[in-house]
Enzyme design. Structure first.
Site, PDB file in Angstrom:
ATOM      1  N   HIS A 133      39.955  38.298  29.668  1.00  0.00           N
ATOM      2  CA  HIS A 133      38.956  37.399  29.208  1.00  0.00           C
ATOM      3  C   HIS A 133      39.538  35.999  28.977  1.00  0.00           C
ATOM      4  O   HIS A 133      41.105  35.953  28.621  1.00  0.00           O
ATOM      5  CB  HIS A 133      37.942  37.839  28.172  1.00  0.00           C
ATOM      6  CG  HIS A 133      36.974  38.674  28.497  1.00  0.00           C
ATOM      7  ND1 HIS A 133      35.758  38.283  29.318  1.00  0.00           N
ATOM      8  CD2 HIS A 133      36.728  40.227  28.303  1.00  0.00           C
ATOM      9  CE1 HIS A 133      35.149  39.280  29.766  1.00  0.00           C
ATOM     10  NE2 HIS A 133      35.632  40.405  29.256  1.00  0.00           N
ATOM     11  N   ASP A 163      37.089  29.808  30.360  1.00  0.00           N
ATOM     12  CA  ASP A 163      35.823  30.284  31.036  1.00  0.00           C
ATOM     13  C   ASP A 163      34.943  28.821  31.509  1.00  0.00           C
ATOM     14  O   ASP A 163      34.688  29.007  32.821  1.00  0.00           O
ATOM     15  CB  ASP A 163      34.895  30.754  29.983  1.00  0.00           C
ATOM     16  CG  ASP A 163      35.274  32.331  29.699  1.00  0.00           C
ATOM     17  OD1 ASP A 163      36.273  32.901  30.342  1.00  0.00           O
ATOM     18  OD2 ASP A 163      34.707  32.682  28.843  1.00  0.00           O
TER      19      ASP A 163
END
Length: 397
Positions: A133, A163
């Site tokens: 992540h 992201d």
């Protein structure tokens, strides 16, 4: 007319960073159809449906629930892909192949298809299949270790960098570039976007890295003129316990600040080339403490109004509640409202890219999963009986 009117996009995204590129395209007029997987654990009920309508990354889209683990679901996706311009997927490499939705399969059906894959480490390499992540990509890219104070653990910058600033924006740009190339070649192509790659690219653009390859100067956390340690680029506490940012990296702007606060003698602490990677000296840290003491003599908003009049780069550190009420945010229509047929007024953040001739628009709130399943199937030629049969067998919802 929107810049992307007539462009058909299929979105197979599992997480918001993979959904944002589709939203950016949809804001500019593209017809974006979310293909969502059946989920027996998905929340249901009117309150959940109301909240779903506010989802920023899903606005201006349609939604169908399609079981791609079923052969009939894969056949429906292929029919949709045959007429699509773009497909966006956010799975780990290899997953779409198992679902019959990989680039090679769909390119054989539609050679003009622009196929964008957003994955953690890209479609090849030793880390290809690893889970990760945002915080992991920041770590591996060398970004996280540079953020924060030198004597503490690194500070986590939400998930804005890898992201959204990384994968999402590079994905949207890659799609538009591939569509532009298609106008010349007549062919689509595979857009391979990796969260790690894009984070490294963003780091490379920062001043911290300017002399890394040329001179071997390695940036460190707490060093460099953007670290917050130098007086001209820092966060200060005001008399009312709030925070103010000063960002005078140009010497003449720092001079403006020093004159405004009645301390022209501090102008000698302006940025110099050696500050790119060096930590502040004891004298520079002392100058910062002197500025801190001065800033504590007035309230945040008072300082802001005073310093903008003296041509100083200054900002109020807002809570989100304050941000949405800011007059500049309001003037630029960064908060908008639209009317939902069921849920009434839905507030959204506005569109950041302003096109003078073909502006984007927030046309619809986010759909509920499967809201457009029947309409999509009818457009493919399925009658009511066939749709009911597909639903009964779990192929669609």
């Amino acid at each position: 007319m929107g810049a992307l009117d007539g462009i058909k996009v299929l979105e197979l995204a599992r997480v918001p960073p993979a959904e944002l590129p589709g939203m950016l395209l949809a804001d500019m007029g593209a017809d974006v159809l979310k293909i969502e997987a059946p989920d027996p654990h998905r929340p249901r009920g009117p309150e959940w449906a109301r909240r779903a309508a506010f989802a920023f990354v899903n606005r201006n889209k349609r939604s169908m629930v399609l079981n791609l683990k079923a052969a009939e679901g894969q056949a429906i996706l292929r029919r949709l892909a045959a007429e699509a311009d773009v497909l966006i997927e956010g799975f780990r490499p290899g997953v779409t192949r198992r679902l019959g939705a990989d680039y090679e399969t769909l390119r054989a059906i539609n050679p003009r298809l622009v196929y964008c894959s957003l994955s953690g480490f890209g479609q090849d390499g030793p880390y290809r299949d690893y889970p990760a992540h945002d915080i992991n990509y920041l770590s591996l890219a060398g970004v996280l270790g540079l953020i924060g104070e030198p004597d503490r653990k690194p500070a986590i910058p939400l998930n804005l960098v890898a992201d959204y600033g990384g994968a999402s924006l590079h994905g949207a740009l890659g799609i538009v570039l591939a569509l532009f190339a298609r106008e010349r070649t007549g062919r689509g192509q595979h857009v391979d976007v990796a969260y790690l790659d894009t984070t490294v690219s963003l780091l490379a653009a920062t001043p911290n890295m300017r002399f890394f390859f040329s001179d071997g100067l390695v940036p460190r956390r707490g060093a460099g003129f953007l670290s917050g340690g130098y007086p001209y680029y820092a966060i200060y506490e005001t008399r009312d316990g709030k925070l103010l940012t000063i960002g005078c990296t140009e010497p003449w702007l720092w001079e403006n600040f020093c004159r405004a606060i009645g301390r022209p003698d501090l102008a000698r602490f302006a940025r110099t080339p050696e500050h790119f990677v060096r930590a502040p000296t004891a004298e520079e840290e002392a100058a910062r403490r002197e500025v801190e003491a001065i800033i504590r003599t007035r309230d945040r908003d008072e300082w802001f109004e005073f310093l903008v009049q003296h041509d100083v780069c200054v900002g109020k550190v807002y809570d989100v509640e304050e941000m949405v009420e800011d007059p500049q945010v309001r003037h630029r229509r960064l908060v908008v409202e639209l009317e939902h047929p069921v849920h009434g007024k839905v507030r959204q953040f506005g569109i950041a890219i302003r096109l003078s001739e073909t502006p984007g628009a927030v046309r619809t709130a986010a759909p509920a999963p499967g809201e457009h399943t029947d309409a999509v199937l009818r457009a493919l030629g399925f009658d009511a009986g066939a749709i009911a049969d597909l639903r009964a067998r779990g192929v669609v919802e």
